[in-house]
Design an enzyme around this catalytic site. Structure first.
Site, PDB file in Angstrom:
ATOM      1  N   ARG A  88      19.054  -1.818   0.143  1.00  0.00           N
ATOM      2  CA  ARG A  88      19.759  -0.880   1.020  1.00  0.00           C
ATOM      3  C   ARG A  88      20.078  -1.616   2.309  1.00  0.00           C
ATOM      4  O   ARG A  88      19.156  -2.171   2.955  1.00  0.00           O
ATOM      5  CB  ARG A  88      18.864   0.319   1.370  1.00  0.00           C
ATOM      6  CG  ARG A  88      18.229   1.023   0.164  1.00  0.00           C
ATOM      7  CD  ARG A  88      19.051   2.203  -0.282  1.00  0.00           C
ATOM      8  NE  ARG A  88      18.593   2.722  -1.558  1.00  0.00           N
ATOM      9  CZ  ARG A  88      18.039   3.924  -1.731  1.00  0.00           C
ATOM     10  NH1 ARG A  88      17.854   4.710  -0.693  1.00  0.00           N
ATOM     11  NH2 ARG A  88      17.683   4.325  -2.932  1.00  0.00           N
TER      12      ARG A  88
ATOM     13  N   GLU B  61      20.089  -1.223   5.374  1.00  0.00           N
ATOM     14  CA  GLU B  61      19.601  -0.316   6.422  1.00  0.00           C
ATOM     15  C   GLU B  61      19.890  -0.892   7.804  1.00  0.00           C
ATOM     16  O   GLU B  61      19.415  -1.967   8.141  1.00  0.00           O
ATOM     17  CB  GLU B  61      18.076  -0.123   6.296  1.00  0.00           C
ATOM     18  CG  GLU B  61      17.607   0.520   5.006  1.00  0.00           C
ATOM     19  CD  GLU B  61      17.856   2.018   4.965  1.00  0.00           C
ATOM     20  OE1 GLU B  61      18.331   2.574   5.976  1.00  0.00           O
ATOM     21  OE2 GLU B  61      17.580   2.619   3.916  1.00  0.00           O
TER      22      GLU B  61
ATOM     23  N   ARG C 117       9.262   2.103   8.365  1.00  0.00           N
ATOM     24  CA  ARG C 117       9.196   2.524   6.971  1.00  0.00           C
ATOM     25  C   ARG C 117      10.460   2.220   6.178  1.00  0.00           C
ATOM     26  O   ARG C 117      10.649   2.740   5.088  1.00  0.00           O
ATOM     27  CB  ARG C 117       8.801   3.994   6.871  1.00  0.00           C
ATOM     28  CG  ARG C 117       9.633   4.893   7.697  1.00  0.00           C
ATOM     29  CD  ARG C 117       9.089   6.305   7.753  1.00  0.00           C
ATOM     30  NE  ARG C 117      10.174   7.232   7.897  1.00  0.00           N
ATOM     31  CZ  ARG C 117      10.986   7.290   8.967  1.00  0.00           C
ATOM     32  NH1 ARG C 117      10.812   6.468   9.977  1.00  0.00           N
ATOM     33  NH2 ARG C 117      11.959   8.162   9.013  1.00  0.00           N
ATOM     34  N   HIS C 118      11.346   1.374   6.732  1.00  0.00           N
ATOM     35  CA  HIS C 118      12.552   0.980   6.004  1.00  0.00           C
ATOM     36  C   HIS C 118      12.633  -0.527   5.813  1.00  0.00           C
ATOM     37  O   HIS C 118      12.347  -1.286   6.736  1.00  0.00           O
ATOM     38  CB  HIS C 118      13.808   1.427   6.759  1.00  0.00           C
ATOM     39  CG  HIS C 118      14.046   2.894   6.673  1.00  0.00           C
ATOM     40  ND1 HIS C 118      13.614   3.760   7.634  1.00  0.00           N
ATOM     41  CD2 HIS C 118      14.662   3.636   5.723  1.00  0.00           C
ATOM     42  CE1 HIS C 118      13.949   5.000   7.277  1.00  0.00           C
ATOM     43  NE2 HIS C 118      14.581   4.955   6.125  1.00  0.00           N
TER      44      HIS C 118
ATOM     45  N   GLU D 123       8.488  10.396   3.799  1.00  0.00           N
ATOM     46  CA  GLU D 123       8.995  10.721   2.468  1.00  0.00           C
ATOM     47  C   GLU D 123       8.541   9.620   1.516  1.00  0.00           C
ATOM     48  O   GLU D 123       8.860   8.452   1.709  1.00  0.00           O
ATOM     49  CB  GLU D 123      10.525  10.782   2.519  1.00  0.00           C
ATOM     50  CG  GLU D 123      11.155  11.114   1.186  1.00  0.00           C
ATOM     51  CD  GLU D 123      12.641  10.742   1.147  1.00  0.00           C
ATOM     52  OE1 GLU D 123      13.380  11.072   2.092  1.00  0.00           O
ATOM     53  OE2 GLU D 123      13.033  10.096   0.159  1.00  0.00           O
TER      54      GLU D 123
ATOM     55  N   SER E  25      11.727  11.033  -3.934  1.00  0.00           N
ATOM     56  CA  SER E  25      12.666  12.142  -4.069  1.00  0.00           C
ATOM     57  C   SER E  25      13.199  12.175  -5.489  1.00  0.00           C
ATOM     58  O   SER E  25      13.153  11.168  -6.204  1.00  0.00           O
ATOM     59  CB  SER E  25      13.774  12.061  -3.026  1.00  0.00           C
ATOM     60  OG  SER E  25      14.648  11.026  -3.346  1.00  0.00           O
TER      61      SER E  25
ATOM     62  N   ARG F  64       5.845   2.477   0.446  1.00  0.00           N
ATOM     63  CA  ARG F  64       5.340   3.660   1.172  1.00  0.00           C
ATOM     64  C   ARG F  64       4.098   4.214   0.496  1.00  0.00           C
ATOM     65  O   ARG F  64       3.178   4.688   1.161  1.00  0.00           O
ATOM     66  CB  ARG F  64       6.443   4.717   1.257  1.00  0.00           C
ATOM     67  CG  ARG F  64       7.595   4.246   2.133  1.00  0.00           C
ATOM     68  CD  ARG F  64       8.567   5.357   2.372  1.00  0.00           C
ATOM     69  NE  ARG F  64       9.748   4.866   3.076  1.00  0.00           N
ATOM     70  CZ  ARG F  64      10.781   5.621   3.402  1.00  0.00           C
ATOM     71  NH1 ARG F  64      10.777   6.907   3.092  1.00  0.00           N
ATOM     72  NH2 ARG F  64      11.810   5.109   4.030  1.00  0.00           N
TER      73      ARG F  64
HETATM   74  P1  AMO Z   1      15.901   7.832  -2.332  1.00  0.00           P
HETATM   75  O1  AMO Z   1      17.114   7.221  -1.747  1.00  0.00           O
HETATM   76  O2  AMO Z   1      15.299   8.991  -1.613  1.00  0.00           O
HETATM   77  O3  AMO Z   1      16.227   8.376  -3.800  1.00  0.00           O
HETATM   78  O4  AMO Z   1      14.822   6.719  -2.568  1.00  0.00           O
HETATM   79  C1  AMO Z   1      13.610   7.007  -3.254  1.00  0.00           C
HETATM   80  C2  AMO Z   1      12.400   6.566  -2.453  1.00  0.00           C
HETATM   81  O5  AMO Z   1      12.474   5.169  -2.186  1.00  0.00           O
HETATM   82  C3  AMO Z   1      11.933   4.882  -0.917  1.00  0.00           C
HETATM   83  N1  AMO Z   1      12.963   4.223  -0.100  1.00  0.00           N
HETATM   84  C4  AMO Z   1      12.753   3.183   0.729  1.00  0.00           C
HETATM   85  N2  AMO Z   1      11.632   2.515   1.037  1.00  0.00           N
HETATM   86  C5  AMO Z   1      11.718   1.487   1.922  1.00  0.00           C
HETATM   87  N3  AMO Z   1      12.876   1.096   2.516  1.00  0.00           N
HETATM   88  C6  AMO Z   1      14.035   1.747   2.236  1.00  0.00           C
HETATM   89  N4  AMO Z   1      15.169   1.339   2.809  1.00  0.00           N
HETATM   90  C7  AMO Z   1      14.003   2.845   1.310  1.00  0.00           C
HETATM   91  N5  AMO Z   1      14.927   3.688   0.806  1.00  0.00           N
HETATM   92  C8  AMO Z   1      14.283   4.500  -0.035  1.00  0.00           C
HETATM   93  C9  AMO Z   1      11.480   6.199  -0.308  1.00  0.00           C
HETATM   94  C10 AMO Z   1      12.292   7.206  -1.080  1.00  0.00           C
HETATM   95  O6  AMO Z   1      11.637   8.453  -1.152  1.00  0.00           O
HETATM   96  N6  AMO Z   1      17.978   7.780  -6.907  1.00  0.00           N
HETATM   97  C11 AMO Z   1      17.137   8.542  -6.007  1.00  0.00           C
HETATM   98  C12 AMO Z   1      15.834   8.946  -6.656  1.00  0.00           C
HETATM   99  C13 AMO Z   1      15.985   9.944  -7.793  1.00  0.00           C
HETATM  100  O7  AMO Z   1      16.583  11.010  -7.563  1.00  0.00           O
HETATM  101  O8  AMO Z   1      15.474   9.656  -8.889  1.00  0.00           O
HETATM  102  C14 AMO Z   1      16.857   7.669  -4.773  1.00  0.00           C
HETATM  103  O9  AMO Z   1      17.089   6.500  -4.739  1.00  0.00           O
HETATM  104  O10 AMO Z   1      10.093   6.363  -0.568  1.00  0.00           O
END
Ligand code: AMO
Length: 439
Positions: free
Chosen positions: A221, A223, A229-230, A362, A365, A413
Site C-alpha cells: 500500500r 501509504e 500502525r501503517h 483495526e 476487516s 498488528r
Molecule cells: P483492509 O484494507 O482493511 O481490507 O486490510 C486488512 C487488514 O490489513 C491490515 N492493514 C495494514 N497493516 C499495516 N500497514 C498497512 N498499510 C495496512 N493496510 C491494511 C489491517 C487491516 O485490518 N481485502 C480486504 C479484506 C477483506 O475484505 O477480506 C482488505 O484488504 O489490519
C-alpha cells in the site's frame, strides 16, 4: 587464503543446554561475545547464541597460552567458538560456567559498533533500523521473532484444521482491488502494472474451485501517512469461504484469535518473559457493535463523525478507551466499504461488512461479498470505478460463483497485540514505509 575457522568443530550444545548436570563434560559452543568483564585476574566472557547465553570464565593464571591470547584479543560482537569444560558454580545465575580449553575467533566486528548489541544502552528506532541485523541479534528481538514464528504456525495449523487450502495469488497485478489505498506502479514490459494491495479478487474467484482458501503473504500500500500502525509492505492473512456469510466468518475469526492467543501464551512463555509481556486469552464471543451504535457512543464523548464516513483516528482512540478489548463493528454504510462488500437486503444503505478492533486498532476487516454480477457492476460504477477494468474478474461471475464471505487480518498488528509492541516497524525484520527503503 581464508582459513576455515570451523575446522572439524561442530556445536555440541546451545548455551541454554549447558546445565550443572554436565559438570566435567567437554562441550563446543558457538555464538557472539556480548559482554567482557575483568575481575581480579579473571576474564568473564558472556557468549550469546539464538537460545540465550552462558558465561565462559578465563582464570588467567590457570588457562593455556592459546586461550589467554585469544581471550585478550576478543571484543564485543566477535563471533567465536569455545571448546571447554562445564563447571558447576554458585557464582552465576544459572549455576554453571565453562572453563575454555580452546577458543576460535570465527569472525571479528568493527568498533565502535553503531549500537549496543546487548540493548542495555537504548537507541532511537531509526538508529536501530539502520543497523537492523545487529539490532535483531538482541535477546528481545530474537524473542519477538520467535513469537512471530509461533503465531504463523498457529494460524496455518488452525486454518488447515478447518479445511482451508493455502494459495498464492499474484503480486504483480493489472487493476486496483482496494479503492481507497494507493498503488505502487510497476513497469511490466510494455504495460502498466501494480503491486497487489490484497489478494481480494483472486481469493473470491477461487471459492468457485476450492471453496475454502487462505493466503499469508506480503501486500503493498502506497501509504502517505507516517503512523505507528501503517507500512508500505505488510503481511496479510486472508481467508475466503464459499456458501457462508458475514456472521459465519466473524465466528471463524474470533475462534482464530482465541486459538492464536492461547497457543502463543502456552508455547512462548519464555519469550513473553523476555519481553515482559503477558498475553490475555480473550473470552468468546467478542462484543458486536453496529456502526450507528458506535457513532452514538462517540457523540456522548463529544466526538462527531459524519454518518457514512470512515471513523477517523482520534475517534478510534476515544473508542479504544471505552472498549479496551476485542470487538466487532458491523453494519457499515455502503460508502465506507469497498465495492465487493454486499449491501444488506433489508437496508441497502448498510453493508454486511465488518471490522475487528482491538482497543483502538483495526486488526481485520471483511464481510459477505456481492456475488451477483449485475449488482457488482453497479457497485463498481457507484464507487467511480470502470467495470471494463474488471472484465476478467466479472467474467468469473458467469461461471457459477457461489455466495461467499471472508476477511483479512493484518499480521503485524496481530503481533503488536500479542507482544505489546507499540510501533509496527519493530515487528518487521526490514520495514518499508514512506521514508524507508533500506536496509
Ligand atoms: P483492509 O484494507 O482493511 O481490507 O486490510 C486488512 C487488514 O490489513 C491490515 N492493514 C495494514 N497493516 C499495516 N500497514 C498497512 N498499510 C495496512 N493496510 C491494511 C489491517 C487491516 O485490518 N481485502 C480486504 C479484506 C477483506 O475484505 O477480506 C482488505 O484488504 O489490519
Amino acid at each position: 587464503m581464508q582459513i576455515d575457522p570451523l575446522g572439524n568443530w561442530r556445536r555440541t550444545h546451545y548455551t541454554t543446554q549447558i546445565k550443572p548436570e554436565l559438570d566435567g563434560t567437554e562441550v563446543i559452543i558457538f555464538g557472539w561475545i556480548k559482554e567482557i568483564r575483568e575481575l581480579g585476574g579473571i576474564r568473564f566472557l558472556i557468549i550469546q547464541d539464538r537460545e540465550g547465553n552462558v558465561q565462559v570464565t578465563v582464570p588467567r593464571k590457570k588457562v593455556n597460552k592459546q586461550v589467554l591470547e585469544k581471550s585478550e584479543a576478543l571484543q564485543t560482537q566477535y563471533s567465536v567458538g569455545v571448546k571447554g569444560t562445564v563447571k558447576k558454580t554458585t557464582m552465576t545465575p544459572r549455576g554453571v560456567e565453562i572453563i575454555p580449553n580452546e577458543i576460535r575467533i570465527i569472525s571479528t566486528a568493527q568498533h565502535p559498533l553503531p549500537l549496543d548489541p546487548t540493548g542495555k544502552t537504548s537507541a532511537e528506532i531509526d538508529v536501530r533500523l539502520d543497523a537492523r541485523v545487529l539490532d535483531l541479534s538482541r535477546e528481545e528481538n530474537i524473542a519477538l521473532f520467535k513469537i512471530e514464528h509461533a503465531t504463523l504456525n498457529a494460524l496455518r495449523e488452525f486454518l488447515t484444521e478447518k479445511g482451508f487450502i493455502e494459495i498464492h495469488t499474484p503480486r504483480i497485478i493489472a487493476t486496483a482491488t482496494e479503492g481507497g489505498a494507493a498503488l505502487f506502479p510497476v513497469n511490466y514490459f510494455e504495460q502498466q502494472a501494480y503491486l497487489a494491495q490484497s489478494p481480494q479478487l483472486y481469493k473470491e474467484q477461487l471459492t468457485l474451485s476450492f471453496e475454502k482458501v487462505f493466503e499469508i503473504g506480503p501486500f503493498f500500500r502506497a501509504e502517505e501517512s507516517h503512523t505507528k500502525r501503517h507500512l508500505s509492505e505488510f503481511i496479510s492473512i486472508d481467508i475466503e469461504q464459499a456458501f457462508v456469510n458475514e456472521e459465519d466468518v466473524m465466528h471463524l475469526l474470533e475462534e482464530l484469535i482465541f486459538h492464536v492467543c492461547q497457543t502463543v501464551k502456552e508455547k512462548c512463555e519464555k519469550e513473553l518473559t523476555v519481553l515482559k509481556h503477558q498475553v490475555e486469552v480473550p473470552k468468546l464471543p467478542f462484543k458486536r457493535f453496529t456502526y450507528d451504535e458506535i457513532l452514538k457512543e462517540l457523540a456522548k464523548e463529544d466526538v462527531e463523525v459524519q454518518w457514512g464516513e470512515d471513523i477517523p483516528t482520534p475517534a478510534y482512540r476515544a473508542l479504544g478507551k471505552l472498549h479496551p478489548y476485542f470487538y466487532f463493528i458491523t453494519h457499515w454504510p455502503a460508502k465506507a466499504k469497498p465495492f465487493y462488500i454486499k449491501l444488506r437486503d433489508n437496508n441497502p444503505a448498510l453493508t454486511e461488512g465488518f471490522d475487528l478492533m482491538w482497543h483502538w486498532t483495526e486488526i481485520a476487516s471483511g464481510g459477505t461479498r456481492v456475488h451477483d454480477k449485475e449488482v457488482l457492476v453497479r457497485r463498481l460504477q457507484e464507487q467511480g470505478l470502470n467495470p471494463e477494468s474488471f472484465k476478467y474478474h466479472l467474467k468469473v461471475f458467469d461461471y457459477g460463483i457461489p455466495p461467499h464471505a471472508g476477511w483479512a487480518v493484518g499480521f503485524e498488528r496481530l503481533v503488536m497485540m500479542l507482544t505489546g509492541v507499540e510501533n509496527i516497524r519493530e515487528v518487521v525484520l526490514f520495514p518499508r514505509d514512506r521514508s524507508r527503503l533500506t536496509p
